[in-house]
Design a protein around this motif. Structure first.
Motif, mmCIF file in Angstrom:
data_model
loop_
_atom_site.group_PDB
_atom_site.id
_atom_site.type_symbol
_atom_site.label_atom_id
_atom_site.label_comp_id
_atom_site.label_asym_id
_atom_site.label_seq_id
_atom_site.Cartn_x
_atom_site.Cartn_y
_atom_site.Cartn_z
ATOM 1 N N ARG A 108 0.837 -1.185 0.000
ATOM 2 C CA ARG A 108 0.000 0.000 0.000
ATOM 3 C C ARG A 108 0.872 1.236 0.000
ATOM 4 O O ARG A 108 1.913 1.264 0.658
ATOM 5 C CB ARG A 108 -0.913 0.038 1.223
ATOM 6 N N PHE A 114 15.411 -0.163 16.413
ATOM 7 C CA PHE A 114 14.215 -0.290 15.605
ATOM 8 C C PHE A 114 14.335 -1.513 14.711
ATOM 9 O O PHE A 114 15.355 -1.706 14.048
ATOM 10 C CB PHE A 114 14.096 0.978 14.762
ATOM 11 N N ARG A 170 10.898 3.407 2.706
ATOM 12 C CA ARG A 170 10.151 3.989 1.618
ATOM 13 C C ARG A 170 10.747 5.357 1.335
ATOM 14 O O ARG A 170 11.017 6.138 2.239
ATOM 15 C CB ARG A 170 8.657 4.060 1.957
ATOM 16 N N LEU A 171 11.027 5.563 0.088
ATOM 17 C CA LEU A 171 11.671 6.793 -0.343
ATOM 18 C C LEU A 171 10.832 7.374 -1.464
ATOM 19 O O LEU A 171 10.722 6.783 -2.527
ATOM 20 C CB LEU A 171 13.088 6.480 -0.838
ATOM 21 N N ASP A 172 10.242 8.496 -1.208
ATOM 22 C CA ASP A 172 9.364 9.078 -2.202
ATOM 23 C C ASP A 172 9.759 10.511 -2.516
ATOM 24 O O ASP A 172 10.249 11.227 -1.658
ATOM 25 C CB ASP A 172 7.920 9.096 -1.699
ATOM 26 N N LEU A 173 9.518 10.890 -3.738
ATOM 27 C CA LEU A 173 9.712 12.286 -4.115
ATOM 28 C C LEU A 173 8.351 12.945 -4.192
ATOM 29 O O LEU A 173 7.429 12.409 -4.800
ATOM 30 C CB LEU A 173 10.399 12.385 -5.479
ATOM 31 N N LEU A 174 8.233 14.092 -3.572
ATOM 32 C CA LEU A 174 6.990 14.842 -3.630
ATOM 33 C C LEU A 174 7.193 16.028 -4.551
ATOM 34 O O LEU A 174 8.188 16.740 -4.441
ATOM 35 C CB LEU A 174 6.606 15.339 -2.238
ATOM 36 N N ARG A 192 3.141 17.691 7.363
ATOM 37 C CA ARG A 192 2.278 16.567 7.687
ATOM 38 C C ARG A 192 2.990 15.264 7.340
ATOM 39 O O ARG A 192 3.673 15.177 6.322
ATOM 40 C CB ARG A 192 0.959 16.640 6.921
ATOM 41 N N ILE A 193 2.820 14.278 8.180
ATOM 42 C CA ILE A 193 3.403 12.967 7.920
ATOM 43 C C ILE A 193 2.291 11.935 7.871
ATOM 44 O O ILE A 193 1.464 11.856 8.770
ATOM 45 C CB ILE A 193 4.396 12.585 9.021
ATOM 46 N N ASP A 194 2.287 11.148 6.817
ATOM 47 C CA ASP A 194 1.288 10.100 6.685
ATOM 48 C C ASP A 194 1.905 8.776 7.058
ATOM 49 O O ASP A 194 2.862 8.329 6.431
ATOM 50 C CB ASP A 194 0.771 10.053 5.245
ATOM 51 N N THR A 195 1.361 8.146 8.072
ATOM 52 C CA THR A 195 1.875 6.841 8.478
ATOM 53 C C THR A 195 0.924 5.783 7.946
ATOM 54 O O THR A 195 0.122 6.058 7.082
ATOM 55 C CB THR A 195 1.978 6.738 10.005
ATOM 56 N N ARG A 196 0.999 4.585 8.478
ATOM 57 C CA ARG A 196 0.139 3.533 7.995
ATOM 58 C C ARG A 196 -1.194 3.508 8.706
ATOM 59 O O ARG A 196 -2.111 2.832 8.276
ATOM 60 C CB ARG A 196 0.820 2.168 8.138
ATOM 61 N N ASP A 197 -1.315 4.187 9.822
ATOM 62 C CA ASP A 197 -2.603 4.170 10.499
ATOM 63 C C ASP A 197 -3.476 5.324 9.997
ATOM 64 O O ASP A 197 -3.140 6.000 9.038
ATOM 65 C CB ASP A 197 -2.441 4.207 12.023
ATOM 66 N N ALA A 232 9.684 18.866 -5.091
ATOM 67 C CA ALA A 232 9.522 19.834 -4.005
ATOM 68 C C ALA A 232 10.214 19.350 -2.741
ATOM 69 O O ALA A 232 10.753 20.126 -1.978
ATOM 70 C CB ALA A 232 8.045 20.068 -3.725
ATOM 71 N N ALA A 233 10.192 18.057 -2.520
ATOM 72 C CA ALA A 233 10.806 17.509 -1.308
ATOM 73 C C ALA A 233 10.950 16.009 -1.454
ATOM 74 O O ALA A 233 10.393 15.412 -2.373
ATOM 75 C CB ALA A 233 9.930 17.817 -0.098
ATOM 76 N N HIS A 234 11.742 15.416 -0.585
ATOM 77 C CA HIS A 234 11.750 13.960 -0.573
ATOM 78 C C HIS A 234 11.384 13.486 0.814
ATOM 79 O O HIS A 234 11.545 14.203 1.799
ATOM 80 C CB HIS A 234 13.100 13.387 -1.025
ATOM 81 N N ARG A 235 10.870 12.308 0.869
ATOM 82 C CA ARG A 235 10.559 11.746 2.181
ATOM 83 C C ARG A 235 11.124 10.343 2.216
ATOM 84 O O ARG A 235 10.949 9.540 1.297
ATOM 85 C CB ARG A 235 9.062 11.804 2.457
ATOM 86 N N LEU A 236 11.866 10.087 3.247
ATOM 87 C CA LEU A 236 12.538 8.804 3.404
ATOM 88 C C LEU A 236 12.173 8.275 4.768
ATOM 89 O O LEU A 236 12.532 8.855 5.787
ATOM 90 C CB LEU A 236 14.049 9.002 3.294
ATOM 91 N N ASP A 237 11.439 7.191 4.797
ATOM 92 C CA ASP A 237 10.992 6.662 6.071
ATOM 93 C C ASP A 237 11.367 5.199 6.209
ATOM 94 O O ASP A 237 11.414 4.465 5.232
ATOM 95 C CB ASP A 237 9.462 6.771 6.182
ATOM 96 N N ASP A 242 0.775 5.395 0.642
ATOM 97 C CA ASP A 242 -0.013 6.512 1.127
ATOM 98 C C ASP A 242 0.496 7.795 0.495
ATOM 99 O O ASP A 242 1.654 8.157 0.649
ATOM 100 C CB ASP A 242 0.093 6.605 2.641
ATOM 101 N N ARG A 258 -0.605 12.038 -0.539
ATOM 102 C CA ARG A 258 -1.129 13.150 0.246
ATOM 103 C C ARG A 258 -2.628 13.298 0.104
ATOM 104 O O ARG A 258 -3.249 14.001 0.881
ATOM 105 C CB ARG A 258 -0.441 14.460 -0.153
ATOM 106 N N GLU A 285 0.734 24.411 7.266
ATOM 107 C CA GLU A 285 1.419 23.564 6.301
ATOM 108 C C GLU A 285 1.582 24.303 4.974
ATOM 109 O O GLU A 285 2.634 24.238 4.343
ATOM 110 C CB GLU A 285 0.663 22.252 6.088
ATOM 111 N N LEU A 297 11.235 7.124 11.523
ATOM 112 C CA LEU A 297 11.093 5.717 11.834
ATOM 113 C C LEU A 297 9.620 5.518 12.174
ATOM 114 O O LEU A 297 9.157 6.008 13.197
ATOM 115 C CB LEU A 297 11.936 5.349 13.058
ATOM 116 N N ILE A 298 8.919 4.839 11.297
ATOM 117 C CA ILE A 298 7.488 4.659 11.509
ATOM 118 C C ILE A 298 7.212 3.264 12.037
ATOM 119 O O ILE A 298 7.564 2.270 11.398
ATOM 120 C CB ILE A 298 6.710 4.866 10.193
#
Lengths: 146, 146
Positions: free
Chosen positions: A71, A128, A134-138, B71-76, B131-136, A73, A75, B64, B94-95
DNA sequence: ATGAGTGCAAAGGCTTTGCATTAGG
DNA sequence: CCTAATGCAAAGCCTTTGCACTCAT
Protein backbone atom coordinates in the motif's frame (compact mmCIF):
# COMPACT_ATOMS: atom_id res chain seq x y z
CA UNK A 1 9.50 -12.13 -13.05
CA UNK A 2 7.14 -13.56 -15.61
CA UNK A 3 3.38 -13.43 -15.36
CA UNK A 4 3.12 -17.09 -14.47
CA UNK A 5 5.80 -16.77 -11.83
CA UNK A 6 3.87 -13.99 -10.20
CA UNK A 7 0.78 -16.14 -10.08
CA UNK A 8 2.66 -18.95 -8.40
CA UNK A 9 4.38 -16.68 -5.93
CA UNK A 10 1.09 -15.14 -4.89
CA UNK A 11 -0.45 -18.58 -4.59
CA UNK A 12 2.41 -19.67 -2.36
CA UNK A 13 2.17 -16.60 -0.19
CA UNK A 14 -1.55 -17.09 0.28
CA UNK A 15 -1.26 -20.79 1.04
CA UNK A 16 1.36 -19.99 3.65
CA UNK A 17 -1.26 -17.95 5.46
CA UNK A 18 -4.03 -20.50 4.99
CA UNK A 19 -5.74 -18.33 2.46
CA UNK A 20 -7.33 -19.37 -0.79
CA UNK A 21 -6.35 -18.01 -4.17
CA UNK A 22 -9.91 -17.45 -5.34
CA UNK A 23 -10.94 -16.20 -8.73
CA UNK A 24 -11.68 -12.78 -7.29
CA UNK A 25 -8.17 -12.55 -5.93
CA UNK A 26 -6.76 -13.65 -9.25
CA UNK A 27 -8.66 -10.94 -11.04
CA UNK A 28 -7.42 -8.43 -8.48
CA UNK A 29 -3.79 -9.39 -8.98
CA UNK A 30 -4.38 -9.30 -12.68
CA UNK A 31 -5.73 -5.75 -12.49
CA UNK A 32 -2.71 -4.63 -10.49
CA UNK A 33 -0.43 -6.25 -13.04
CA UNK A 34 -2.28 -4.58 -15.87
CA UNK A 35 -2.16 -1.21 -14.10
CA UNK A 36 1.61 -1.33 -14.04
CA UNK A 37 1.86 1.01 -11.07
CA UNK A 38 0.11 2.14 -7.92
CA UNK A 39 -3.67 2.12 -8.35
CA UNK A 40 -6.52 3.57 -6.33
CA UNK A 41 -9.45 1.35 -5.45
CA UNK A 42 -11.59 3.31 -7.87
CA UNK A 43 -9.11 2.66 -10.66
CA UNK A 44 -9.02 -1.03 -9.85
CA UNK A 45 -12.80 -1.22 -10.03
CA UNK A 46 -12.69 0.55 -13.38
CA UNK A 47 -10.10 -1.83 -14.74
CA UNK A 48 -12.19 -4.85 -13.83
CA UNK A 49 -15.89 -4.18 -13.48
CA UNK A 50 -16.51 -7.66 -12.15
CA UNK A 51 -14.77 -6.80 -8.90
CA UNK A 52 -16.79 -5.63 -5.90
CA UNK A 53 -15.60 -2.80 -3.73
CA UNK A 54 -15.84 -4.44 -0.32
CA UNK A 55 -14.11 -7.58 -1.55
CA UNK A 56 -11.35 -5.51 -3.10
CA UNK A 57 -10.75 -3.76 0.19
CA UNK A 58 -10.76 -7.03 2.10
CA UNK A 59 -8.53 -8.80 -0.35
CA UNK A 60 -6.03 -5.99 -0.63
CA UNK A 61 -5.68 -6.09 3.14
CA UNK A 62 -5.02 -9.80 3.06
CA UNK A 63 -2.68 -9.62 0.10
CA UNK A 64 -0.77 -6.90 1.87
CA UNK A 65 -0.51 -9.01 5.01
CA UNK A 66 0.96 -11.93 3.13
CA UNK A 67 3.33 -9.61 1.31
CA UNK A 68 1.91 -9.86 -2.19
CA UNK A 69 0.92 -6.23 -2.58
CA UNK A 70 2.05 -2.97 -1.04
CA UNK A 71 0.00 0.00 0.00
CA UNK A 72 1.21 3.50 -0.78
CA UNK A 73 -0.01 6.51 1.13
CA UNK A 74 0.04 9.73 -0.84
CA UNK A 75 -1.13 13.15 0.25
CA UNK A 76 -4.66 12.75 -0.99
CA UNK A 77 -7.44 10.67 0.53
CA UNK A 78 -6.98 7.65 -1.69
CA UNK A 79 -4.84 4.69 -0.77
CA UNK A 80 -3.00 3.14 -3.69
CA UNK A 81 -1.85 -0.41 -4.16
CA UNK A 82 0.71 -2.14 -6.32
CA UNK A 83 2.34 -5.55 -6.56
CA UNK A 84 4.94 -6.08 -3.85
CA UNK A 85 8.59 -5.64 -4.69
CA UNK A 86 9.24 -9.40 -4.53
CA UNK A 87 7.05 -9.63 -7.60
CA UNK A 88 8.43 -6.66 -9.45
CA UNK A 89 11.64 -4.97 -8.38
CA UNK A 90 12.83 -2.51 -5.80
CA UNK A 91 11.83 1.03 -6.72
CA UNK A 92 10.64 4.35 -5.37
CA UNK A 93 7.79 6.74 -5.99
CA UNK A 94 7.24 10.10 -7.57
CA UNK A 95 4.16 11.43 -5.86
CA UNK A 96 2.38 14.33 -7.52
CA UNK A 97 1.09 16.68 -4.85
CA UNK A 98 -1.30 18.19 -7.36
CA UNK A 99 -3.20 15.22 -8.76
CA UNK A 100 -2.07 12.58 -6.30
CA UNK A 101 -0.84 10.21 -8.95
CA UNK A 102 2.20 8.07 -8.43
CA UNK A 103 4.93 6.96 -10.79
CA UNK A 104 7.81 4.60 -10.14
CA UNK A 105 11.53 5.27 -10.44
CA UNK A 106 14.78 3.59 -9.43
CA UNK A 107 18.12 4.67 -8.06
CA UNK A 108 21.48 3.48 -9.32
CA UNK A 109 22.80 0.46 -7.43
CA UNK A 110 25.64 2.28 -5.76
CA UNK A 111 23.42 4.93 -4.22
CA UNK A 112 20.85 2.38 -3.26
CA UNK A 113 23.24 0.08 -1.47
CA UNK A 114 24.97 2.92 0.28
CA UNK A 115 21.59 4.17 1.44
CA UNK A 116 20.66 0.72 2.62
CA UNK A 117 23.76 0.46 4.76
CA UNK A 118 23.14 3.86 6.30
CA UNK A 119 19.53 3.01 7.02
CA UNK A 120 20.34 -0.23 8.74
CA UNK A 121 22.87 1.56 10.88
CA UNK A 122 20.35 4.20 11.85
CA UNK A 123 17.70 1.61 12.62
CA UNK A 124 20.10 -0.35 14.77
CA UNK A 125 21.03 2.74 16.73
CA UNK A 126 17.37 3.36 17.47
CA UNK A 127 16.71 -0.26 18.42
CA UNK A 128 14.22 -0.29 15.61
CA UNK A 129 13.34 -3.55 13.91
CA UNK A 130 13.35 -2.46 10.29
CA UNK A 131 11.01 -4.09 7.81
CA UNK A 132 11.29 -1.83 4.79
CA UNK A 133 12.14 1.64 3.71
CA UNK A 134 10.15 3.99 1.62
CA UNK A 135 11.67 6.79 -0.34
CA UNK A 136 9.36 9.08 -2.20
CA UNK A 137 9.71 12.29 -4.11
CA UNK A 138 6.99 14.84 -3.63
CA UNK A 139 6.42 17.35 -6.38
CA UNK A 140 4.41 18.15 -9.44
CA UNK A 141 4.19 15.80 -12.40
CA UNK A 142 4.56 16.81 -16.04
CA UNK A 143 0.86 16.53 -16.65
CA UNK A 144 0.00 18.95 -13.86
CA UNK A 145 2.72 21.51 -14.51
CA UNK A 146 1.73 21.78 -18.15
CA UNK B 1 17.20 27.44 15.92
CA UNK B 2 16.17 28.95 19.22
CA UNK B 3 12.61 29.12 20.47
CA UNK B 4 12.33 32.81 19.76
CA UNK B 5 13.70 32.40 16.26
CA UNK B 6 11.05 29.82 15.53
CA UNK B 7 8.36 32.23 16.66
CA UNK B 8 9.66 34.91 14.36
CA UNK B 9 10.06 32.62 11.43
CA UNK B 10 6.50 31.37 11.78
CA UNK B 11 5.27 34.93 12.11
CA UNK B 12 7.10 35.88 8.93
CA UNK B 13 5.76 32.92 7.04
CA UNK B 14 2.21 33.72 8.08
CA UNK B 15 2.50 37.41 7.29
CA UNK B 16 3.79 36.51 3.85
CA UNK B 17 0.49 34.76 3.20
CA UNK B 18 -1.64 37.51 4.78
CA UNK B 19 -2.36 35.38 7.76
CA UNK B 20 -2.40 36.43 11.38
CA UNK B 21 -0.33 34.83 14.08
CA UNK B 22 -3.15 34.51 16.57
CA UNK B 23 -2.89 33.22 20.09
CA UNK B 24 -4.45 29.93 19.05
CA UNK B 25 -1.80 29.48 16.40
CA UNK B 26 0.91 30.34 18.89
CA UNK B 27 -0.35 27.72 21.29
CA UNK B 28 -0.46 25.23 18.45
CA UNK B 29 3.15 25.90 17.46
CA UNK B 30 4.07 25.71 21.11
CA UNK B 31 2.46 22.30 21.45
CA UNK B 32 4.33 21.02 18.41
CA UNK B 33 7.56 22.35 19.86
CA UNK B 34 6.85 20.72 23.18
CA UNK B 35 5.96 17.45 21.51
CA UNK B 36 9.40 17.28 19.95
CA UNK B 37 8.26 15.02 17.13
CA UNK B 38 5.32 14.16 14.91
CA UNK B 39 2.05 14.44 16.82
CA UNK B 40 -1.48 13.29 16.08
CA UNK B 41 -4.33 15.77 16.45
CA UNK B 42 -5.49 13.88 19.51
CA UNK B 43 -2.08 14.23 21.08
CA UNK B 44 -2.00 17.95 20.33
CA UNK B 45 -5.37 18.42 21.99
CA UNK B 46 -4.11 16.51 25.01
CA UNK B 47 -0.99 18.64 25.23
CA UNK B 48 -3.02 21.83 25.24
CA UNK B 49 -6.59 21.47 26.39
CA UNK B 50 -7.40 25.04 25.41
CA UNK B 51 -7.16 24.16 21.72
CA UNK B 52 -10.28 23.25 19.77
CA UNK B 53 -10.29 20.42 17.30
CA UNK B 54 -11.71 22.20 14.27
CA UNK B 55 -9.38 25.15 14.72
CA UNK B 56 -6.42 22.83 15.06
CA UNK B 57 -7.32 21.14 11.79
CA UNK B 58 -7.81 24.45 10.04
CA UNK B 59 -4.65 25.99 11.42
CA UNK B 60 -2.49 22.98 10.68
CA UNK B 61 -3.65 23.19 7.09
CA UNK B 62 -2.70 26.84 6.89
CA UNK B 63 0.60 26.36 8.69
CA UNK B 64 1.42 23.56 6.30
CA UNK B 65 0.59 25.75 3.33
CA UNK B 66 2.93 28.51 4.46
CA UNK B 67 5.63 25.94 5.18
CA UNK B 68 5.72 26.17 8.96
CA UNK B 69 4.66 22.62 9.70
CA UNK B 70 4.80 19.34 7.83
CA UNK B 71 2.28 16.57 7.69
CA UNK B 72 3.40 12.97 7.92
CA UNK B 73 1.29 10.10 6.69
CA UNK B 74 1.88 6.84 8.48
CA UNK B 75 0.14 3.53 8.00
CA UNK B 76 -2.60 4.17 10.50
CA UNK B 77 -5.57 6.52 10.16
CA UNK B 78 -4.06 9.43 12.01
CA UNK B 79 -2.23 12.25 10.30
CA UNK B 80 0.74 13.56 12.25
CA UNK B 81 2.27 17.00 12.22
CA UNK B 82 5.61 18.43 13.21
CA UNK B 83 7.48 21.70 12.80
CA UNK B 84 8.82 22.13 9.28
CA UNK B 85 12.46 21.36 8.57
CA UNK B 86 13.31 25.06 8.18
CA UNK B 87 12.55 25.34 11.87
CA UNK B 88 14.31 22.21 13.00
CA UNK B 89 16.68 20.31 10.74
CA UNK B 90 16.49 17.88 7.87
CA UNK B 91 15.67 14.41 9.13
CA UNK B 92 13.78 11.23 8.40
CA UNK B 93 11.23 9.06 10.13
CA UNK B 94 11.09 5.72 11.83
CA UNK B 95 7.49 4.66 11.51
CA UNK B 96 6.28 1.89 13.77
CA UNK B 97 3.85 -0.32 11.87
CA UNK B 98 2.54 -1.68 15.14
CA UNK B 99 1.60 1.39 17.15
CA UNK B 100 1.86 3.99 14.42
CA UNK B 101 4.24 6.21 16.32
CA UNK B 102 6.96 8.11 14.58
CA UNK B 103 10.49 8.96 15.66
CA UNK B 104 13.06 11.09 13.89
CA UNK B 105 16.52 10.14 12.70
CA UNK B 106 19.21 11.56 10.45
CA UNK B 107 21.64 10.26 7.89
CA UNK B 108 25.29 11.19 7.70
CA UNK B 109 25.99 14.12 5.39
CA UNK B 110 27.78 12.11 2.77
CA UNK B 111 24.94 9.66 2.27
CA UNK B 112 22.39 12.43 2.37
CA UNK B 113 24.05 14.57 -0.26
CA UNK B 114 24.74 11.61 -2.49
CA UNK B 115 21.09 10.66 -2.22
CA UNK B 116 20.04 14.18 -2.99
CA UNK B 117 22.04 14.24 -6.18
CA UNK B 118 20.60 10.92 -7.30
CA UNK B 119 17.08 12.05 -6.55
CA UNK B 120 17.38 15.24 -8.51
CA UNK B 121 18.71 13.31 -11.43
CA UNK B 122 15.81 10.88 -11.29
CA UNK B 123 13.29 13.69 -10.99
CA UNK B 124 14.78 15.48 -13.94
CA UNK B 125 14.63 12.37 -16.06
CA UNK B 126 10.94 12.04 -15.29
CA UNK B 127 10.25 15.71 -15.96
CA UNK B 128 9.07 15.91 -12.40
CA UNK B 129 9.22 19.20 -10.52
CA UNK B 130 10.56 18.04 -7.18
CA UNK B 131 9.52 19.83 -4.01
CA UNK B 132 10.81 17.51 -1.31
CA UNK B 133 11.75 13.96 -0.57
CA UNK B 134 10.56 11.75 2.18
CA UNK B 135 12.54 8.80 3.40
CA UNK B 136 10.99 6.66 6.07
CA UNK B 137 11.82 3.40 7.74
CA UNK B 138 8.93 1.07 8.39
CA UNK B 139 9.28 -1.43 11.17
CA UNK B 140 8.59 -2.15 14.80
CA UNK B 141 9.76 0.17 17.56
CA UNK B 142 11.45 -0.96 20.77
CA UNK B 143 8.33 -0.38 22.81
CA UNK B 144 6.25 -2.66 20.60
CA UNK B 145 8.78 -5.45 20.16
CA UNK B 146 9.30 -5.70 23.91
C1' DA C 1 -16.54 48.75 11.67
C1' DT C 2 -15.27 44.73 9.04
C1' DG C 3 -13.18 40.87 7.62
C1' DA C 4 -10.23 37.10 9.68
C1' DG C 5 -10.31 33.58 13.11
C1' DT C 6 -12.85 30.55 16.31
C1' DG C 7 -16.10 27.09 18.24
C1' DC C 8 -19.79 23.97 18.03
C1' DA C 9 -22.20 20.70 15.73
C1' DA C 10 -23.41 18.46 11.59
C1' DA C 11 -22.07 16.67 7.24
C1' DG C 12 -18.57 14.27 4.01
C1' DG C 13 -16.21 10.53 2.15
C1' DC C 14 -13.01 6.73 2.20
C1' DT C 15 -12.99 2.41 4.42
C1' DT C 16 -14.76 -1.19 7.42
C1' DT C 17 -18.17 -4.37 9.04
C1' DG C 18 -22.66 -7.31 9.80
C1' DC C 19 -25.12 -10.68 7.84
C1' DA C 20 -27.03 -13.68 4.50
C1' DT C 21 -25.44 -16.20 0.35
C1' DT C 22 -22.11 -18.69 -2.54
C1' DA C 23 -18.28 -21.44 -3.55
C1' DG C 24 -13.78 -23.70 -2.73
C1' DG C 25 -11.34 -28.13 -0.95
C1' DC D 1 -20.35 -30.75 3.83
C1' DC D 2 -18.38 -26.87 6.17
C1' DT D 3 -15.65 -23.14 6.55
C1' DA D 4 -13.76 -19.38 3.93
C1' DA D 5 -14.96 -15.82 0.73
C1' DT D 6 -18.27 -12.71 -1.39
C1' DG D 7 -21.84 -8.99 -2.04
C1' DC D 8 -24.84 -5.62 -0.53
C1' DA D 9 -25.93 -2.17 2.44
C1' DA D 10 -25.20 0.14 6.62
C1' DA D 11 -22.16 1.85 9.97
C1' DG D 12 -17.49 3.95 11.46
C1' DC D 13 -14.32 7.36 11.99
C1' DC D 14 -11.03 10.97 10.81
C1' DT D 15 -11.57 15.19 8.75
C1' DT D 16 -14.04 19.03 6.66
C1' DT D 17 -17.57 22.47 6.50
C1' DG D 18 -21.66 25.80 7.63
C1' DC D 19 -22.85 29.32 10.42
C1' DA D 20 -22.95 32.45 14.11
C1' DC D 21 -19.90 34.76 17.30
C1' DT D 22 -15.57 37.16 18.65
C1' DC D 23 -11.47 39.60 18.11
C1' DA D 24 -7.83 42.11 15.92
C1' DT D 25 -6.66 46.12 13.02
Amino acid sequence: MTAIDIEEEVATLLRGADQRYTSGRRRLISALKKGGGPLTITKILELDGSLRQSSVYRNLTILEEVGAVARIDTRDDFARYELAEHLTEHHHHLICTSCGDVADFSLDNETESRLDTALHKAAKAAGFDIAAHRLDLLGVCTKCSA
